[in-house]
Design a protein around this motif. Structure first.
Motif, PDB file in Angstrom:
ATOM      1  N   UNK A 195       0.832  -1.218   0.000  1.00 51.03           N
ATOM      2  CA  UNK A 195       0.000   0.000   0.000  1.00 51.03           C
ATOM      3  C   UNK A 195       0.861   1.260   0.000  1.00 51.03           C
TER       4      UNK A 195
ATOM      5  N   UNK B 236       2.158   1.821  -3.445  1.00 52.81           N
ATOM      6  CA  UNK B 236       1.117   2.362  -4.324  1.00 52.81           C
ATOM      7  C   UNK B 236       0.956   3.865  -4.061  1.00 52.81           C
ATOM      8  N   UNK B 237       0.961   4.205  -2.773  1.00 49.26           N
ATOM      9  CA  UNK B 237       0.797   5.623  -2.411  1.00 49.26           C
ATOM     10  C   UNK B 237       1.953   6.466  -2.972  1.00 49.26           C
TER      11      UNK B 237
ATOM     12  N   UNK C 233       1.737   6.863  -6.675  1.00 50.31           N
ATOM     13  CA  UNK C 233       0.654   7.784  -7.021  1.00 50.31           C
ATOM     14  C   UNK C 233       1.110   9.226  -6.814  1.00 50.31           C
TER      15      UNK C 233
ATOM     16  N   UNK D 161       3.177  10.178  -9.674  1.00 52.81           N
ATOM     17  CA  UNK D 161       2.394  10.402 -10.900  1.00 52.81           C
ATOM     18  C   UNK D 161       1.623  11.720 -10.860  1.00 52.81           C
ATOM     19  N   UNK D 162       1.350  12.239  -9.662  1.00 51.68           N
ATOM     20  CA  UNK D 162       0.544  13.455  -9.531  1.00 51.68           C
ATOM     21  C   UNK D 162       1.372  14.700  -9.270  1.00 51.68           C
TER      22      UNK D 162
ATOM     23  N   UNK E 193      -9.368  13.274 -10.589  1.00 50.99           N
ATOM     24  CA  UNK E 193      -9.926  13.581  -9.257  1.00 50.99           C
ATOM     25  C   UNK E 193     -11.421  13.292  -9.336  1.00 50.99           C
TER      26      UNK E 193
ATOM     27  N   UNK F 180      -5.767   6.003  -3.174  1.00 51.69           N
ATOM     28  CA  UNK F 180      -4.779   6.161  -2.101  1.00 51.69           C
ATOM     29  C   UNK F 180      -5.358   6.909  -0.912  1.00 51.69           C
TER      30      UNK F 180
ATOM     31  N   UNK G  71      -9.102   9.791  -4.148  1.00 51.56           N
ATOM     32  CA  UNK G  71      -7.998  10.071  -5.058  1.00 51.56           C
ATOM     33  C   UNK G  71      -7.527   8.744  -5.635  1.00 51.56           C
ATOM     34  N   UNK G  72      -7.691   8.599  -6.946  1.00 46.37           N
ATOM     35  CA  UNK G  72      -7.354   7.332  -7.598  1.00 46.37           C
ATOM     36  C   UNK G  72      -5.865   7.047  -7.487  1.00 46.37           C
ATOM     37  N   UNK G  73      -5.525   5.781  -7.278  1.00 45.46           N
ATOM     38  CA  UNK G  73      -4.111   5.415  -7.282  1.00 45.46           C
ATOM     39  C   UNK G  73      -3.597   5.469  -8.714  1.00 45.46           C
TER      40      UNK G  73
END
Lengths: 468, 493
Positions: free
Chosen positions: A160, A163-164, A167, A170-171, B320, B365, B385-387
């Motif tokens: 997890x 994954x966080x 992410x 990616x953001x 989002x 996430x 918030x999508x992973x």
């Protein structure tokens, strides 16, 4: 103090050659009662026999108990190719089960009583903390000590965490401010410096459970940890209880890993651009390596920051915001760190069409600060800091946080007092001397994030394009 | 198990914490007073440190704005920092004339624009405008208000504007109460709106920063505009760019005169000051202000939802997802149950959405919720918030699944009591913050008529049952009551 200050105010206005508004005269006629300095908050400090340092402070205003820990670690220790190890390990120490509980059981146990515990890592420190009501404190603190002593690092929670992190990566280019903050630090410290490097997909991938176990073994030793507990309890009893739960904890004696690549060489001057096509504003940042908080010039640097770009009365706010309407927020100054030199930096977010204008104004103000400052500017900056001293210790949260921080970074506990004494003595000559010594208008690293097609004037020839 | 026994001795023998007695003890430190002109005072005495938090609550916000004037209350909030005829000028008489001339010069530019005047005459008009501004600025000291507060140790001087209110605040050492009263009464009741055109530029930059260049900001603006059909909660607080272009000092003055009456203002202070000291100070500096009646707000009611509403924004950003369900205002008896329902859905790591979307399905996430119950009917927000590589559609489907489970199977007693414990703990910890309490007390007084409702809310949470949760889920969390907002990555050509 009231009258003396007022005379001082009036003198300052007269000296600066501008008659004040009528209200200033009325303010001048006010007589302020003297402010009785409150007794300093009483606290107990003790180093346990295993090396753990403990601070306790009673505060009976509400039936709550807070605790906070600082752990000698941080992302600067992340091994080459494993950026993210500290942040992820700290997260999983919290989420991945500990003591007799799985991660999910821990969440249940805490949330059903409205309590919370969190863990995290900064550049040069790890931190953890929590809050509980008085009745549930012992239960929550025992979960907390379980995390300190024997985290389980469940694989599912490591997954997890990855994954966080992926992410987050990616953001991270969604917002121009975030891009600017991240890339600017790299320009100041150097791309590969552990104080500036960022987590990447491959470094996340490279972290294994074994690395996390090793991380915990290396850093989580009583001698590396400072714990503060404050709130509704009786210190004597709390001390006994904590000795009972943590005093017998012994851990190995693994030495801290050596740091490499953390030289603080002078920042290389450059102009850089990150292209963000859909941006209608540009974020402009500029600066270079600055000072640590224990630098003998630091208190003068604080006054310089207030004059140049910290707060409503600074030149940046006055000129770039109020006079030119260039930005919602315009700031500049020294952002001192405790453990390493923080940057001297300036920032503005303005409409794309005014990018060049804003950039030139920022450079100009940075250049001018080594020249003259007025008596009024100096007194406004100094009095503002001096008169707000009561806010340094108006809550036990603030006092405790400071005590622990000074202990962690090896600063004297009377550091604020010394800072204040220094600030009181700062003269115009000091401002000029310290600015010349520590601000280099010709050696700025400059970063613009935005859409260059809208800047309205050609970019400098020697501009580096950064792909974030 | 020695530790356990030890713990028992130390902690369990302490007097049991009674929420009600904490609140009773706390509220005994609060007093209130209304001046003859209607200005209301709330005083929370807390002598633990020699400081005072001052919070001014003006009952005006974007809901009070007419069509075409969105953003005016927020711009007014900005201009309130630019001084009065006594603060921020070296010669008000001369400056005043110039400020009026600047307004006229600006109007001439606007007229010329409308008439599509030629470049040369436009240039001439602009030069006049800038020359006048320069002349006026030689008399103005726009930042004097903040400067005086700053020099006297003021902390966190700031303000904000929302849908229903405008707030101004500062913290000062406790011996500076009179300084505050002197400055604040003048700021509130004698503003001159200098630096209007520069401040308008600042606000436009603020809009670009918070809305146009922020995926979340952009989404929320479009979301509210979609979720509300008639109620002014649909308009952005910061204003539409077109309306900002049409602002003028005259409009600001009219709006100010209509809304900044003493009876429309609550002053809330928390810190080392007694009512015996504060009330006379307030009488002295605020008592002489003319009373006036703020206009009765004529706010259109939002019609009941009849179908799902949906808005999609494409920009250079990761996805989002925001969902909203229309609910009631803060005084409605269903709000505590909706609040707990929202906590059960997405408050913390044990919540339904976190467990399902983050821990089990791993498609997000984070997940969050907010039961927003203001003066007028609000919204229960849910977001996730999508992973990485995740997508909004899957999140949406999972969220509806979680809501359906509550409607069909209800919630467990343990879930209810855990959510309630968290909300009560939140209330308890909020008592730690002087400024936070000053703000909350003023808000509850302004919106519900009595600050005590802040604490009654804690009692109301106690009364919520598992049946209530299921009922409000069935009633409010339904498709026709729903707005879905999404940011979707722009597809590259």
């Amino acid at each position: 103090m009231g009258k003396k200050l007022s005379m001082f105010l009036l003198a300052a206005f007269l000296l600066s050659g501008c008659a004040p508004g009528k209200m200033a005269e009325r303010v001048d006629s006010l007589k302020f009662p003297s402010l009785e300095n409150p007794a300093p908050h009483a606290y107990v400090k003790e180093q346990l026999s295993n090396g753990l340092t403990l601070f306790l402070m009673e505060d009976h205003s509400l039936p709550l108990v807070s605790f906070h820990a600082m752990i000698r670690t941080g992302s600067v220790y992340d091994p080459e190719g494993q950026a993210g190890l500290a942040e992820m390990s700290m997260e999983v120490i919290r989420t991945g089960g500990a003591g007799g509980l799985t991660g999910d059981e821990t969440d249940e146990a805490l949330e059903k009583i409205g309590a919370g515990i969190s863990f995290g890592a900064g550049r040069d420190a790890g931190w953890a903390g929590g809050l509980a009501d008085r009745e549930n404190f012992a239960r929550v603190f025992s979960i907390f000590t379980g995390m300190l002593k024997s985290p389980r690092f469940e694989e599912a929670k490591i997954e997890l965490s990855k994954i966080r992190k992926n992410t987050e990566i990616s953001r991270r280019n969604d917002d121009i401010e975030e891009i600017a903050g991240r890339e600017f630090i790299k320009l100041v410290y150097g791309r590969e410096n552990p104080y500036a490097r960022t987590i990447e997909y491959e470094t996340v991938k490279a972290v294994t459970r074994n690395d996390m176990v090793k991380f915990h073994r290396t850093f989580f030793q009583p001698g590396n940890i400072i714990i503060g507990v404050w709130g509704d309890f009786e210190s004597g009893k709390m001390m006994e209880y904590i000795k009972e739960s943590l005093g017998t904890w012994t851990a190995g004696k693994t030495p801290l890993p050596p740091l490499s690549g953390t030289d603080f060489d002078a920042t290389q001057p450059s102009v850089n651009l990150v292209v963000k096509e859909d941006a209608t504003q540009s974020v402009i940042m500029m600066g270079h390596m600055g000072l640590r908080r224990d630098d003998p010039d630091y208190f003068t640097a604080l006054v310089i920051s207030r004059i140049l770009g910290a707060g409503w009365n600074s030149r940046f706010s006055r000129i770039l915001r109020q006079e030119k309407g260039l930005a919602y927020s315009a700031w500049a100054g020294f952002w001192g760190e405790f453990g390493y030199p923080g940057p001297f930096s300036a920032g503005v977010q303005t409409q794309a069409e005014r990018t060049t204008e804003a950039m030139e104004l920022m450079q100009e103000e940075i250049r001018l600060i080594s020249g003259k400052v007025t008596d009024e500017e100096l007194s406004v900056a100094k009095e503002g800091i001096i008169n707000s001293e009561v806010f340094w210790s108006d809550t036990t949260d603030k006092v405790m946080e400071r005590l622990m921080r000074y202990q962690y970074y090896g600063y004297p506990s009377d550091y604020p007092g010394k800072l204040l004494e220094g600030i009181k003595k700062v003269t115009k000559e000091d401002i000029s001397r310290v600015a010349k010594k520590n601000i280099f208008p010709d050696r700025l690293a400059i970063l613009i994030v935005g859409n260059p097609e809208k800047f309205g004037s050609p970019l400098p020839e020697k501009i580096n394009i950064i792909k974030p | 198990m020695r530790t356990k026994t030890f713990v028992l001795i130390i902690f369990y023998l302490l007097p049991k914490i009674l929420f009600s007695s904490i609140i009773e003890d706390y509220t005994s430190k609060i007093s209130e007073h209304t001046l003859k002109n209607g200005l209301h005072l709330i005083i929370l005495r807390d002598p633990s440190a020699p400081v005072i938090s001052f919070h001014v609550h003006v009952k005006v916000g974007s809901v009070n704005e007419k069509p075409g004037e969105t953003g005016i209350s927020h711009l007014l909030e900005h201009l309130a920092f630019n001084g009065t005829s006594l603060i921020g000028t070296t010669d008000w008489k001369k400056e005043k004339k110039l400020l009026n001339k600047i307004d006229q010069a600006y109007e001439r530019i606007r007229e010329a624009e409308r008439a599509e005047a030629d470049k040369i005459s436009m240039k001439k008009l602009e030069e006049d405008f800038y020359a006048l501004k320069k002349k006026a600025s030689s008399f103005s000291r726009s930042n004097e208000f903040a400067k005086i507060l700053d020099m006297h140790g003021g902390m966190g001087t700031n303000a904000y504007c929302s849908y229903d209110m405008t707030a101004y605040w500062v913290e000062l050492p406790s011996n500076k109460a009179e300084l505050w009263a002197m400055l604040e009464s003048d700021r509130l009741f004698n503003p001159v709106f200098r630096g209007f055109y520069e401040e308008l530029d600042v606000v436009k930059e603020e809009r670009r920063m918070r809305v146009d260049n922020s995926p979340w900001g952009k989404l929320m603006e479009e979301f509210s505009g979609t979720a509300y059909k008639l109620h002014p909660y649909r308009n952005p607080i910061i204003g539409y760019p077109e309306d900002l272009e049409n602002m003028s000092r005259d409009k600001i003055r009219d709006f100010y005169l209509a809304h900044y009456a003493p009876s429309n203002i609550i002053i809330s202070v928390a810190g080392d000051i007694s009512p015996e000291t504060f009330v006379p100070l307030a009488e002295k500096y605020f008592g002489g202000i003319r009373s006036g009646m703020p206009p009765n707000p004529d706010i259109p009611a939002e019609p009941a939802g009849r179908s799902e509403k949906r808005v999609i924004i494409r920009m250079d950003s990761q996805p989002i997802l925001m969902e909203g369900f229309n609910i009631k205002d803060i005084t409605h008896p269903d709000i505590p149950a909706l609040d707990i329902c929202s906590e059960i859905l997405a408050g913390g790591r044990t919540s339904r959405l976190y467990r399902k979307l983050v821990k089990e399905e791993r498609i997000a996430v984070s997940a969050g919720s907010w039961c927003w119950a203001p003066r007028y009917p609000g919204m229960l927000y849910l977001w996730a918030v999508a992973s990485k590589d995740g997508d909004n559609r899957r999140l949406e489907k999972s969220i509806y699944g979680a809501i359906e489970e509550i409607k069909q199977g209800g919630v467990a007693e343990e879930e209810l009591s855990a959510a309630r414990a968290r909300l009560k703990m939140e209330l308890l910890t909020s008592l730690k913050s002087r400024m936070g309490m000053a703000r909350e007390l003023a808000w509850y007084k302004a919106v519900t008529g009595d600050w005590r409702n802040l604490f009654k809310y804690g009692e109301n949470l106690e009364k919520v049952t598992v049946q209530d949760i299921r009922r409000v889920a069935k009633e409010y969390l339904v498709e026709e009551n729903r707005t879905v907002g999404m940011v979707e990555p722009r597809t590259k050509d």
